[in-house]
Design a protein around this motif. Structure first.
Motif, PDB file in Angstrom:
ATOM      1  N   PHE A 171      13.234  -1.491   2.795  1.00 16.40           N
ATOM      2  CA  PHE A 171      12.925  -0.905   1.498  1.00 16.40           C
ATOM      3  C   PHE A 171      12.343   0.506   1.602  1.00 16.40           C
ATOM      4  O   PHE A 171      12.526   1.318   0.710  1.00 16.40           O
ATOM      5  CB  PHE A 171      11.952  -1.814   0.734  1.00 16.40           C
ATOM      6  N   ASP A 172      11.614   0.770   2.674  1.00 18.27           N
ATOM      7  CA  ASP A 172      10.970   2.088   2.819  1.00 18.27           C
ATOM      8  C   ASP A 172      10.945   2.462   4.302  1.00 18.27           C
ATOM      9  O   ASP A 172       9.981   2.185   5.011  1.00 18.27           O
ATOM     10  CB  ASP A 172       9.555   2.046   2.242  1.00 18.27           C
ATOM     11  N   LYS A 213      15.055   6.715  -0.539  1.00 18.53           N
ATOM     12  CA  LYS A 213      15.844   5.528  -0.860  1.00 18.53           C
ATOM     13  C   LYS A 213      17.201   5.572  -0.155  1.00 18.53           C
ATOM     14  O   LYS A 213      17.670   4.547   0.371  1.00 18.53           O
ATOM     15  CB  LYS A 213      16.047   5.429  -2.381  1.00 18.53           C
ATOM     16  N   TRP A 265       7.656  -0.867  -3.770  1.00 18.84           N
ATOM     17  CA  TRP A 265       7.692  -2.280  -4.131  1.00 18.84           C
ATOM     18  C   TRP A 265       7.693  -2.489  -5.646  1.00 18.84           C
ATOM     19  O   TRP A 265       8.177  -3.504  -6.142  1.00 18.84           O
ATOM     20  CB  TRP A 265       6.483  -3.006  -3.530  1.00 18.84           C
ATOM     21  N   ASP A 266       7.144  -1.527  -6.387  1.00 19.56           N
ATOM     22  CA  ASP A 266       7.073  -1.661  -7.840  1.00 19.56           C
ATOM     23  C   ASP A 266       7.996  -0.648  -8.506  1.00 19.56           C
ATOM     24  O   ASP A 266       8.963  -1.002  -9.171  1.00 19.56           O
ATOM     25  CB  ASP A 266       5.625  -1.470  -8.296  1.00 19.56           C
ATOM     26  N   CYS A 307       7.986   5.299   5.585  1.00 14.48           N
ATOM     27  CA  CYS A 307       6.534   5.137   5.419  1.00 14.48           C
ATOM     28  C   CYS A 307       5.826   5.176   6.774  1.00 14.48           C
ATOM     29  O   CYS A 307       6.220   4.499   7.720  1.00 14.48           O
ATOM     30  CB  CYS A 307       6.232   3.822   4.711  1.00 14.48           C
ATOM     31  N   PRO A 333       3.869  -4.373   0.703  1.00 13.47           N
ATOM     32  CA  PRO A 333       3.669  -3.450  -0.418  1.00 13.47           C
ATOM     33  C   PRO A 333       2.364  -2.667  -0.253  1.00 13.47           C
ATOM     34  O   PRO A 333       1.307  -3.263  -0.007  1.00 13.47           O
ATOM     35  CB  PRO A 333       3.589  -4.377  -1.634  1.00 13.47           C
ATOM     36  N   THR A 390      -0.096   0.827  -1.623  1.00 15.62           N
ATOM     37  CA  THR A 390      -0.328   1.837  -2.661  1.00 15.62           C
ATOM     38  C   THR A 390      -0.506   3.193  -1.984  1.00 15.62           C
ATOM     39  O   THR A 390      -1.046   3.282  -0.886  1.00 15.62           O
ATOM     40  CB  THR A 390      -1.580   1.499  -3.480  1.00 15.62           C
ATOM     41  N   ASN A 421       5.661  -0.567   2.346  1.00 13.18           N
ATOM     42  CA  ASN A 421       6.706  -0.372   1.335  1.00 13.18           C
ATOM     43  C   ASN A 421       6.064   0.277   0.113  1.00 13.18           C
ATOM     44  O   ASN A 421       5.384  -0.371  -0.670  1.00 13.18           O
ATOM     45  CB  ASN A 421       7.355  -1.703   0.966  1.00 13.18           C
ATOM     46  N   ARG A 422       6.274   1.598  -0.037  1.00 13.96           N
ATOM     47  CA  ARG A 422       5.696   2.333  -1.157  1.00 13.96           C
ATOM     48  C   ARG A 422       6.460   2.102  -2.457  1.00 13.96           C
ATOM     49  O   ARG A 422       5.984   2.454  -3.532  1.00 13.96           O
ATOM     50  CB  ARG A 422       5.702   3.837  -0.850  1.00 13.96           C
ATOM     51  N   GLN A 449       7.529  -6.405   5.690  1.00 12.04           N
ATOM     52  CA  GLN A 449       7.433  -5.222   4.844  1.00 12.04           C
ATOM     53  C   GLN A 449       6.351  -5.451   3.790  1.00 12.04           C
ATOM     54  O   GLN A 449       6.480  -6.315   2.932  1.00 12.04           O
ATOM     55  CB  GLN A 449       8.796  -4.914   4.215  1.00 12.04           C
ATOM     56  N   SER A 473       4.893  -4.439  11.327  1.00 15.37           N
ATOM     57  CA  SER A 473       4.857  -4.349   9.870  1.00 15.37           C
ATOM     58  C   SER A 473       5.066  -2.904   9.454  1.00 15.37           C
ATOM     59  O   SER A 473       4.582  -1.986  10.115  1.00 15.37           O
ATOM     60  CB  SER A 473       3.509  -4.835   9.319  1.00 15.37           C
TER      61      SER A 473
END
Length: 318
Positions: free
Chosen positions: A153-154, A138, A122-123, A157, A197, A199, A119-120, A195, A116
């Motif tokens: 996506f990230d 990105k 996600w929002d 991380c 999400p 915080t 993903n920082r 992946q 896993s």
């Protein structure tokens, strides 16, 4: 059945935060009967090691800073030797939410994924994250997605979790960082990724231990990605170069031909014609190299399978 979780943190001069982060990790997590904390002290010149030990962590110390890539490899080796079933990596500065460790390892325990990654993004862009760093991350994720053929996506991380099989199968070359190479290596070998999400908090005035100089970071990570692309997809890598050289030769030769057609003479572009001829030969050689590299890549893949079985036997009997 005993299942062990190893929570690993790389640390460089983190005396102010590391004890608090370690103490915040729960002593009981569903699915595990044993939890161990590991800190790889990568050349700190403060009290990072002492603070980590006060919090009950095992500490591996590098006498000088060797990079988070080497620190990660030390952690992987320790995880295998101590028979950890899952290893979680998380930063020592308190940026990530410790309570999300259970969410990170859940897909592995449920057999839905083999590793896993957090993903920082996600929002939206994390609060207080520098815009240039956000754009750089990105773009790096797009490159990793292109090479791996999986939408990532990230890619940078550091909050992640790995199954034991993934740890046994990792063979990394980079010492500067490990984040991108790990994704490429595991996806290339057929492991499934989840992946998650996550915080993250960015602190005012804090300088990243890895990306404190974005130009150096970009150069170093680009080297790792470039080498990974060459190793994992050698045929398209070398054929692309051969095609570019061929097109350049074709343009030069076309220019000389047009001049000859219009004037009946090659002069004064004779040297350009010889360069075009040399480039045609070079493109042919690179094409041959592409197929040789593809053959060597198949040999490497077989060697890695043998290495995986050897490591599995070694660490199970150790």
């Amino acid at each position: 059945m005993i299942k062990k979780l190893l929570v690993y943190m790389p640390a460089l001069n983190e005396e102010e935060t590391i004890k608090g982060v370690l103490n915040s990790i729960p002593s009981i997590i569903d699915g595990f009967t044993s939890i161990e904390l590991l800190v790889v002290n990568d050349g700190s010149d403060d009290k990072t090691e002492e603070e980590a030990k006060k919090a009950g962590a095992t500490v591996i110390t590098h006498l000088q800073n060797r990079g988070v890539g080497t620190a990660f490899q030390s952690a992987v080796d320790y995880a295998l030797k101590t028979k950890a079933d899952v290893m979680v990596s998380i930063d020592a500065d308190g940026q990530f939410d410790i309570s999300q460790i259970e969410t990170m390892i859940s897909p592995i325990l449920e057999k839905k994924a083999d590793f896993s990654i957090g993903n920082r993004f996600w929002d939206t862009k994390p609060h207080k994250m520098p815009k240039i760093k956000f754009i750089g991350n990105k773009q790096m994720s797009r490159i990793i997605s292109f090479i791996s053929k999986v939408k990532i996506f990230d890619a940078s991380c550091g909050f992640r979790a790995y199954s034991r099989n993934c740890l046994l199968n990792l063979n990394l070359q980079g010492s500067f960082t490990y984040t991108h190479e790990t994704i490429l290596d595991l996806l290339h070998k057929g492991y499934r990724v989840s992946q998650i999400p996550v915080t993250v908090k960015y602190f005012e005035g804090r300088v990243s231990r890895v990306a404190n100089n974005l130009f150096v970071y970009g150069f170093q990570t680009s080297k790792i990605i470039f080498k990974s692309f060459k190793d994992y997809r050698p045929l398209p890598f070398f054929l692309t170069i051969a095609f570019i050289v061929f097109m350049l030769a074709l343009l030069m030769a076309g220019f000389v031909f047009v001049n000859w057609f219009n004037t009946g003479m090659v002069t004064p572009y004779k040297s350009l014609g010889f360069i075009a001829l040399a480039l045609f030969g070079m493109s042919l050689l690179i094409s041959v190299l592409a197929f040789l590299a593809d053959m060597l890549n198949r040999i490497r893949e077989n060697q890695e399978k043998i290495l995986f079985l050897t490591k599995k036997k070694y660490f199970e009997e150790d």
